[in-house]
Design a protein around this motif. Structure first.
Motif, PDB file in Angstrom:
ATOM      1  N   CYS A 139      20.865  46.306  22.173  1.00 14.24           N
ATOM      2  CA  CYS A 139      21.903  45.685  21.366  1.00 14.24           C
ATOM      3  C   CYS A 139      23.182  45.694  22.200  1.00 14.24           C
ATOM      4  CB  CYS A 139      22.084  46.514  20.087  1.00 14.24           C
ATOM      5  SG  CYS A 139      23.500  46.124  19.052  1.00 14.24           S
ATOM      6  N   LEU A 140      24.036  44.698  22.016  1.00 13.19           N
ATOM      7  CA  LEU A 140      25.295  44.623  22.766  1.00 13.19           C
ATOM      8  C   LEU A 140      26.438  45.295  22.006  1.00 13.19           C
ATOM      9  CD1 LEU A 140      25.209  40.893  23.946  1.00 13.19           C
ATOM     10  CD2 LEU A 140      24.658  42.921  25.310  1.00 13.19           C
ATOM     11  N   GLY A 141      27.368  45.889  22.772  1.00  9.36           N
ATOM     12  CA  GLY A 141      28.614  46.420  22.220  1.00  9.36           C
ATOM     13  C   GLY A 141      29.802  45.712  22.839  1.00  9.36           C
ATOM     14  N   ASN A 142      30.999  46.073  22.424  1.00  8.86           N
ATOM     15  CA  ASN A 142      32.195  45.362  22.887  1.00  8.86           C
ATOM     16  C   ASN A 142      32.416  45.497  24.394  1.00  8.86           C
ATOM     17  OD1 ASN A 142      32.782  48.016  21.456  1.00  8.86           O
ATOM     18  ND2 ASN A 142      34.641  47.869  22.696  1.00  8.86           N
ATOM     19  N   HIS A 143      32.092  46.659  24.973  1.00  7.77           N
ATOM     20  CA  HIS A 143      32.268  46.805  26.419  1.00  7.77           C
ATOM     21  C   HIS A 143      31.267  45.955  27.200  1.00  7.77           C
ATOM     22  CE1 HIS A 143      35.365  49.958  26.571  1.00  7.77           C
ATOM     23  NE2 HIS A 143      34.848  50.352  25.419  1.00  7.77           N
ATOM     24  N   ASP A 144      30.168  45.617  26.572  1.00 12.01           N
ATOM     25  CA  ASP A 144      29.137  44.831  27.250  1.00 12.01           C
ATOM     26  C   ASP A 144      29.495  43.357  27.383  1.00 12.01           C
ATOM     27  OD1 ASP A 144      27.309  47.049  27.494  1.00 12.01           O
ATOM     28  OD2 ASP A 144      26.922  46.852  25.348  1.00 12.01           O
ATOM     29  N   ILE A 145      30.494  42.884  26.622  1.00 10.93           N
ATOM     30  CA  ILE A 145      30.787  41.452  26.622  1.00 10.93           C
ATOM     31  C   ILE A 145      32.127  41.129  27.289  1.00 10.93           C
ATOM     32  CG2 ILE A 145      29.291  40.911  24.671  1.00 10.93           C
ATOM     33  CD1 ILE A 145      33.014  41.120  24.082  1.00 10.93           C
ATOM     34  N   VAL A 146      32.746  42.114  27.950  1.00  9.45           N
ATOM     35  CA  VAL A 146      34.034  41.860  28.611  1.00  9.45           C
ATOM     36  C   VAL A 146      33.895  40.777  29.679  1.00  9.45           C
ATOM     37  CG1 VAL A 146      35.854  42.863  30.056  1.00  9.45           C
ATOM     38  CG2 VAL A 146      34.932  44.168  28.131  1.00  9.45           C
ATOM     39  N   LYS A 147      32.789  40.773  30.389  1.00  8.63           N
ATOM     40  CA  LYS A 147      32.577  39.776  31.445  1.00  8.63           C
ATOM     41  C   LYS A 147      32.151  38.421  30.885  1.00  8.63           C
ATOM     42  CE  LYS A 147      31.203  43.240  34.914  1.00  8.63           C
ATOM     43  NZ  LYS A 147      32.347  43.138  35.824  1.00  8.63           N
ATOM     44  N   GLY A 148      31.985  38.319  29.579  1.00  8.63           N
ATOM     45  CA  GLY A 148      31.626  37.058  28.969  1.00  8.63           C
ATOM     46  C   GLY A 148      30.153  36.728  29.105  1.00  8.63           C
ATOM     47  N   GLN A 149      29.854  35.434  29.183  1.00 12.30           N
ATOM     48  CA  GLN A 149      28.471  34.979  29.169  1.00 12.30           C
ATOM     49  C   GLN A 149      27.651  35.572  30.314  1.00 12.30           C
ATOM     50  OE1 GLN A 149      27.211  32.707  26.649  1.00 12.30           O
ATOM     51  NE2 GLN A 149      25.359  33.656  27.476  1.00 12.30           N
ATOM     52  N   SER A 190      37.578  38.766  14.358  1.00 16.22           N
ATOM     53  CA  SER A 190      38.638  37.817  14.720  1.00 16.22           C
ATOM     54  C   SER A 190      39.661  38.438  15.656  1.00 16.22           C
ATOM     55  CB  SER A 190      39.327  37.299  13.451  1.00 16.22           C
ATOM     56  OG  SER A 190      39.869  38.368  12.688  1.00 16.22           O
ATOM     57  N   SER A 191      39.792  39.770  15.626  1.00 22.43           N
ATOM     58  CA  SER A 191      40.742  40.439  16.520  1.00 22.43           C
ATOM     59  C   SER A 191      40.364  40.240  17.985  1.00 22.43           C
ATOM     60  CB  SER A 191      40.809  41.939  16.200  1.00 22.43           C
ATOM     61  OG  SER A 191      39.536  42.553  16.380  1.00 22.43           O
ATOM     62  N   TYR A 192      39.092  39.971  18.256  1.00 21.59           N
ATOM     63  CA  TYR A 192      38.646  39.773  19.628  1.00 21.59           C
ATOM     64  C   TYR A 192      39.011  38.391  20.164  1.00 21.59           C
ATOM     65  CZ  TYR A 192      35.899  44.115  19.600  1.00 21.59           C
ATOM     66  OH  TYR A 192      35.504  45.438  19.563  1.00 21.59           O
ATOM     67  N   LEU A 193      39.569  37.546  19.302  1.00 23.81           N
ATOM     68  CA  LEU A 193      39.981  36.213  19.726  1.00 23.81           C
ATOM     69  C   LEU A 193      41.474  36.133  20.045  1.00 23.81           C
ATOM     70  CD1 LEU A 193      37.992  33.989  17.203  1.00 23.81           C
ATOM     71  CD2 LEU A 193      37.269  34.882  19.422  1.00 23.81           C
ATOM     72  N   LYS A 194      42.197  37.212  19.800  1.00 24.46           N
ATOM     73  CA  LYS A 194      43.633  37.214  20.081  1.00 24.46           C
ATOM     74  C   LYS A 194      43.859  37.178  21.591  1.00 24.46           C
ATOM     75  CE  LYS A 194      44.891  39.775  15.900  1.00 24.46           C
ATOM     76  NZ  LYS A 194      45.498  41.017  15.356  1.00 24.46           N
ATOM     77  N   ASN A 195      44.938  36.512  22.001  1.00 19.25           N
ATOM     78  CA  ASN A 195      45.178  36.381  23.438  1.00 19.25           C
ATOM     79  C   ASN A 195      45.542  37.705  24.094  1.00 19.25           C
ATOM     80  OD1 ASN A 195      47.794  36.733  22.554  1.00 19.25           O
ATOM     81  ND2 ASN A 195      48.459  34.648  23.020  1.00 19.25           N
ATOM     82  N   THR A 196      45.791  38.739  23.296  1.00 18.38           N
ATOM     83  CA  THR A 196      46.085  40.066  23.831  1.00 18.38           C
ATOM     84  C   THR A 196      44.822  40.927  23.962  1.00 18.38           C
ATOM     85  OG1 THR A 196      46.578  40.805  21.575  1.00 18.38           O
ATOM     86  CG2 THR A 196      48.441  40.111  22.948  1.00 18.38           C
ATOM     87  N   SER A 197      43.694  40.406  23.500  1.00 18.74           N
ATOM     88  CA  SER A 197      42.457  41.188  23.516  1.00 18.74           C
ATOM     89  C   SER A 197      41.739  41.036  24.855  1.00 18.74           C
ATOM     90  CB  SER A 197      41.529  40.728  22.392  1.00 18.74           C
ATOM     91  OG  SER A 197      40.254  41.345  22.499  1.00 18.74           O
ATOM     92  N   VAL A 198      41.194  42.147  25.363  1.00 23.44           N
ATOM     93  CA  VAL A 198      40.409  42.072  26.601  1.00 23.44           C
ATOM     94  C   VAL A 198      39.029  41.487  26.331  1.00 23.44           C
ATOM     95  CG1 VAL A 198      41.605  43.995  27.710  1.00 23.44           C
ATOM     96  CG2 VAL A 198      39.552  44.444  26.337  1.00 23.44           C
ATOM     97  N   TYR A 199      38.714  41.253  25.057  1.00 25.22           N
ATOM     98  CA  TYR A 199      37.391  40.738  24.705  1.00 25.22           C
ATOM     99  C   TYR A 199      37.384  39.233  24.466  1.00 25.22           C
ATOM    100  CZ  TYR A 199      36.913  45.732  23.963  1.00 25.22           C
ATOM    101  OH  TYR A 199      36.938  47.090  24.141  1.00 25.22           O
ATOM    102  N   ASN A 219      37.094  35.605  25.453  1.00 26.09           N
ATOM    103  CA  ASN A 219      36.556  34.820  26.557  1.00 26.09           C
ATOM    104  C   ASN A 219      35.726  33.693  25.948  1.00 26.09           C
ATOM    105  OD1 ASN A 219      33.761  35.827  26.192  1.00 26.09           O
ATOM    106  ND2 ASN A 219      34.571  37.773  26.976  1.00 26.09           N
ATOM    107  N   PRO A 220      35.271  32.742  26.750  1.00 23.61           N
ATOM    108  CA  PRO A 220      34.498  31.629  26.181  1.00 23.61           C
ATOM    109  C   PRO A 220      33.279  32.068  25.383  1.00 23.61           C
ATOM    110  CG  PRO A 220      35.216  31.068  28.386  1.00 23.61           C
ATOM    111  CD  PRO A 220      35.609  32.501  28.172  1.00 23.61           C
ATOM    112  N   TYR A 221      32.661  33.198  25.772  1.00 23.52           N
ATOM    113  CA  TYR A 221      31.496  33.674  25.019  1.00 23.52           C
ATOM    114  C   TYR A 221      31.887  34.092  23.610  1.00 23.52           C
ATOM    115  CZ  TYR A 221      27.926  36.719  23.139  1.00 23.52           C
ATOM    116  OH  TYR A 221      27.010  37.303  22.295  1.00 23.52           O
ATOM    117  N   THR A 222      32.901  34.949  23.480  1.00 22.33           N
ATOM    118  CA  THR A 222      33.266  35.424  22.142  1.00 22.33           C
ATOM    119  C   THR A 222      33.838  34.293  21.287  1.00 22.33           C
ATOM    120  OG1 THR A 222      35.348  36.232  23.111  1.00 22.33           O
ATOM    121  CG2 THR A 222      33.620  37.848  22.727  1.00 22.33           C
TER     122      THR A 222
END
Length: 393
Positions: A159-169, A219-228, A230-233
């Motif tokens: 299963c994926l977590g938030n740290h796993d998707i920092v690099k995006g797709q 939705s917090s992961y879509l804020k421009n201040t979020s490290v998460y 990216n086009p994937y999220t």
């Protein structure tokens, strides 16, 4: 680059993606044994610290602020690898992951765990992707870390977590498409997608698990201040109904004795209740399911709306605040594996049979040179347990 060259490159990449996806579909993975009267699985999360190297202090403290002041766009991975909290944790976190993997192996040898269920954050701090560095980290932090004793042959249902998707797709693709080919114990379905389903089958029972990527619901992961962000999220948030429908359809068509929703973030939490996960949780409640999650770096049990929420996020760096220092905030928290000094490392086992799911929480004694931060008199015994007897619907 001329337009025809660009089109040729895009066509080549698309073909490569199709070939890889087809190979994943035909690749045979290691799976849990079939036909056991009782099958024991370990639930484990938030473990992948080994091999992460933060950016140098000079860059994080001096160079990065100047670049930001100059208006330069900073990649999310670079920002995340300067996270001061995680930099502070890394030395201890690596040692704790190693010690806890040994502890999990010891308990599971005793209990005969035949599979592991992951609830995400498999690789801190910014995941891994299909690069030489990503391959080396996968080898070091997972393949080598979990290779001895019961780990040698036991499948992991991922299963994926938030740290796993920092690099995006690219990071998602590595874990869903490359890793299952690299090591057959790493299960992520046959479609190369971040959401999938699998069954465990016993002598006279079945258990259906549905894995979703909860990162796609925040939705917090879509804020421009979020490290998460990216086009994937962005894309998966816009398409989150697909995962809701997938869960609903899978549970509706399953006649399994037990049903599990497996995801990273917690709907029930002593730190942050992620209420945007409600559409998923409502389906689990409707079908008498059990919710498995990590994200909070501790062990916990919540019971809400006739539903059990099992938190197992303590296989790496434990954080007492995530479990409110062991103090329940209301009637829904039945167990919190923390005190005023520390949360305990550990994991959860589930002994699944026709009659019941016996859930046991194994907390490691946190004895160090300066004292025992979380005393456990005999940590090969469960510190907490409960049973689920009501079958899924």
């Amino acid at each position: 680059m001329t337009s025809w060259c660009r089109l040729s490159l895009l066509s080549l990449l698309a073909l490569q993606e199709m070939v890889l996806a087809d190979y994943v579909r035909t690749k045979k993975s290691t799976v849990a044994p079939v036909g056991a009267e009782v099958l024991t699985v370990g639930v484990i999360g938030d473990y992948g610290w080994t091999g992460w190297t933060p950016s140098p202090p000079h860059f994080c403290l001096e160079v990065l602020p100047e670049l930001q002041a100059a208006g330069l766009a900073i990649p999310n991975e670079v920002l995340n690898d300067c996270d001061p909290g995680d930099i502070l944790y890394i030395t201890n976190a690596t040692a704790l992951q190693l010690d806890t993997s040994s502890y999990v192996g010891q308990v599971c040898a005793m209990k005969n765990c035949t599979a592991f269920v992951s609830v995400g954050d498999n690789f801190y701090d910014s995941g891994i992707d299909f690069t030489t560095g990503g391959i080396q980290r996968f080898q070091e932090a997972w393949v080598d870390m979990y290779s001895q004793g019961v780990f040698e042959t036991a499948p992991w249902y991922q299963c994926l977590g938030n740290h796993d998707i920092v690099k995006g797709q690219s990071g998602v693709d590595f874990q869903t498409k490359v890793a299952p080919i690299y090591d057959s114990r790493w299960n992520f379905g046959s479609q190369g997608l971040p959401y999938w389903t699998y069954d465990l089958t016993g002598k006279n029972w079945t258990a259906t698990f549905v894995v979703v990527d909860s990162d796609c619901f925040l939705s917090s992961y879509l804020k421009n201040t979020s490290v998460y962000v990216n086009p994937y999220t962005e894309a998966c948030y816009a398409d989150r109904q697909t995962q809701i429908d997938f869960l609903a359809n899978t549970f509706a068509t399953s006649t399994a004795t037990w049903k599990f929703l497996q995801l990273h973030h917690g709907y029930m939490s002593s730190a942050t209740n992620e209420t945007e996960l409600a559409p998923l949780v409502e389906i689990a409640v409707q079908h008498g399911g059990v919710v498995l999650n990590g994200h909070d770096h501790c062990l916990g049990h919540y019971y809400y709306n006739n539903t059990n929420f099992i938190l197992s996020g303590a296989a790496g760096y434990p954080q007492a605040g995530d479990c409110n220092y062991g103090i329940p905030l209301g009637p829904y928290a039945k167990f919190l594996g923390a005190n005023q000094q520390s949360a305990a490392n550990g994991f959860v086992t589930m002994d699944i049979s026709k009659q019941s799911i016996n859930v046991e929480y194994y907390l490691r004694d946190m004895q160090f040179e300066d004292g025992d931060l979380y005393p456990v008199p005999y940590d090969l015994n469960p510190s907490y347990s409960f049973q689920i007897t009501a079958h899924a619907t």
